[in-house]
Design an enzyme around this catalytic site. Structure first.
Site, mmCIF file in Angstrom:
data_model
loop_
_atom_site.group_PDB
_atom_site.id
_atom_site.type_symbol
_atom_site.label_atom_id
_atom_site.label_comp_id
_atom_site.label_asym_id
_atom_site.label_seq_id
_atom_site.Cartn_x
_atom_site.Cartn_y
_atom_site.Cartn_z
ATOM 1 N N GLN A 150 1.009 -1.115 0.131
ATOM 2 C CA GLN A 150 -0.086 -0.021 -0.116
ATOM 3 C C GLN A 150 1.018 1.295 -0.014
ATOM 4 O O GLN A 150 1.832 1.327 0.559
ATOM 5 C CB GLN A 150 -1.022 -0.086 1.185
ATOM 6 C CG GLN A 150 -1.965 -0.950 1.280
ATOM 7 C CD GLN A 150 -2.999 -0.891 2.474
ATOM 8 O OE1 GLN A 150 -3.333 0.023 2.738
ATOM 9 N NE2 GLN A 150 -3.005 -2.263 3.165
HETATM 10 P P1 GTP Z 1 -0.558 -6.287 0.477
HETATM 11 O O1 GTP Z 1 -0.254 -7.081 1.330
HETATM 12 O O2 GTP Z 1 -1.798 -5.282 0.378
HETATM 13 O O3 GTP Z 1 0.628 -5.554 -0.227
HETATM 14 O O4 GTP Z 1 -1.105 -7.137 -0.823
HETATM 15 P P2 GTP Z 1 -0.151 -8.512 -1.519
HETATM 16 O O5 GTP Z 1 0.536 -8.201 -2.290
HETATM 17 O O6 GTP Z 1 0.180 -9.320 -0.080
HETATM 18 O O7 GTP Z 1 -1.459 -9.389 -2.141
HETATM 19 P P3 GTP Z 1 -2.209 -10.586 -1.393
HETATM 20 O O8 GTP Z 1 -1.603 -11.838 -1.499
HETATM 21 O O9 GTP Z 1 -2.866 -10.156 -0.103
HETATM 22 O O10 GTP Z 1 -3.240 -10.956 -2.551
HETATM 23 C C1 GTP Z 1 -4.375 -9.909 -3.034
HETATM 24 C C2 GTP Z 1 -5.395 -10.665 -3.689
HETATM 25 O O11 GTP Z 1 -5.038 -11.178 -4.610
HETATM 26 C C3 GTP Z 1 -6.154 -11.697 -2.817
HETATM 27 O O12 GTP Z 1 -7.463 -11.696 -2.679
HETATM 28 C C4 GTP Z 1 -5.665 -12.990 -3.358
HETATM 29 O O13 GTP Z 1 -6.395 -14.173 -3.114
HETATM 30 C C5 GTP Z 1 -5.457 -12.776 -4.786
HETATM 31 N N1 GTP Z 1 -4.393 -13.278 -5.453
HETATM 32 C C6 GTP Z 1 -2.936 -13.680 -5.308
HETATM 33 N N2 GTP Z 1 -2.575 -14.404 -6.248
HETATM 34 C C7 GTP Z 1 -3.462 -14.408 -7.181
HETATM 35 C C8 GTP Z 1 -3.364 -15.273 -8.380
HETATM 36 O O14 GTP Z 1 -2.157 -15.707 -8.642
HETATM 37 N N3 GTP Z 1 -4.477 -15.491 -9.201
HETATM 38 C C9 GTP Z 1 -5.373 -14.653 -8.807
HETATM 39 N N4 GTP Z 1 -6.573 -15.049 -9.467
HETATM 40 N N5 GTP Z 1 -5.731 -14.054 -7.437
HETATM 41 C C10 GTP Z 1 -4.698 -13.875 -6.859
#
Ligand code: GTP
Ligand code: MG
Length: 169
Positions: free
Chosen positions: A60
């Site tokens: 974020q």
């Molecule tokens: P921050 O902690 O806010 O920086 O985000 P992050 O990069 O850690 O992302 P996070 O792992 O929380 O995933 C964000 C969203 O994307 C979640 O709803 C996951 O389920 C979805 N997501 C993650 N990887 C994939 C993927 O390969 N395919 C799909 N369709 N959704 C995904």
């Protein structure tokens, strides 16, 4: 016995790119639910020869200023891209450029692994397209590699980690 070599890995990329989902897949017992990261989380893993400390940073905007405080101690970077997020690809490139130009990173030959994540989504760009959009070919002073991935199914992750292990130290 022999001490495993300690490796610090930073996991970076915009919010919602899938960083925590990727790291969760690497845990012996993955969590059921993933929530947006506040600040950062530290996760530890072991492979046969290495002991990893992974800094799972929040992507974020308001937390991105935390990233640079951990650059000095990092031995490798994992940079995660939501391949379906065309609108924010320029923002991802901006953050990547800030990272690569940072004084604690630009002088180090540490490996950078990119996950072109969310390959399962219909409007996901190919890893070749993501490579072009982020101008990865311009990275000349560090080993880098890009892997298409689907973090929900765990696809592509092992290939990336194998590359990373082979390019450490
Ligand atoms: P921050 O902690 O806010 O920086 O985000 P992050 O990069 O850690 O992302 P996070 O792992 O929380 O995933 C964000 C969203 O994307 C979640 O709803 C996951 O389920 C979805 N997501 C993650 N990887 C994939 C993927 O390969 N395919 C799909 N369709 N959704 C995904
Ligand atoms: Mg997260």
């Amino acid at each position: 016995g022999l001490r495993k070599k300690e490796v610090n890995v930073m996991c970076l990329g915009l919010d919602n790119s899938g960083k925590t989902t990727i790291i969760n897949q690497l845990k012996p017992t993955p969590a059921q639910e993933i929530v947006p990261t506040i600040g950062f989380n530290i996760e530890k893993f072991k492979s046969s020869s290495l002991s990893f400390t992974v800094f799972d940073m929040s992507g974020q905007g308001r937390y991105r200023n935390l990233w640079e405080h951990y650059y000095k101690e990092s031995h490798a970077i994992i940079f995660v891209i939501d391949s379906s997020d065309k609108l924010r690809m320029v923002v991802a490139k901006e953050e990547l450029d800030n990272l690569l130009n940072h004084e604690d990173i630009c002088c180090k030959k540490i490996p950078v692994l990119f996950f072109a994540n969310k390959m399962d989504l219909r409007d996901a760009m190919s890893s070749v397209k993501v490579t072009q959009m982020l101008c990865l070919e311009n990275i000349k002073d560090k080993p880098w590699h890009i892997c298409p991935s689907n973090a929900i199914k765990g696809e592509g992750l092992q290939e990336g980690l194998d590359w990373l292990q082979g390019n450490l130290f």
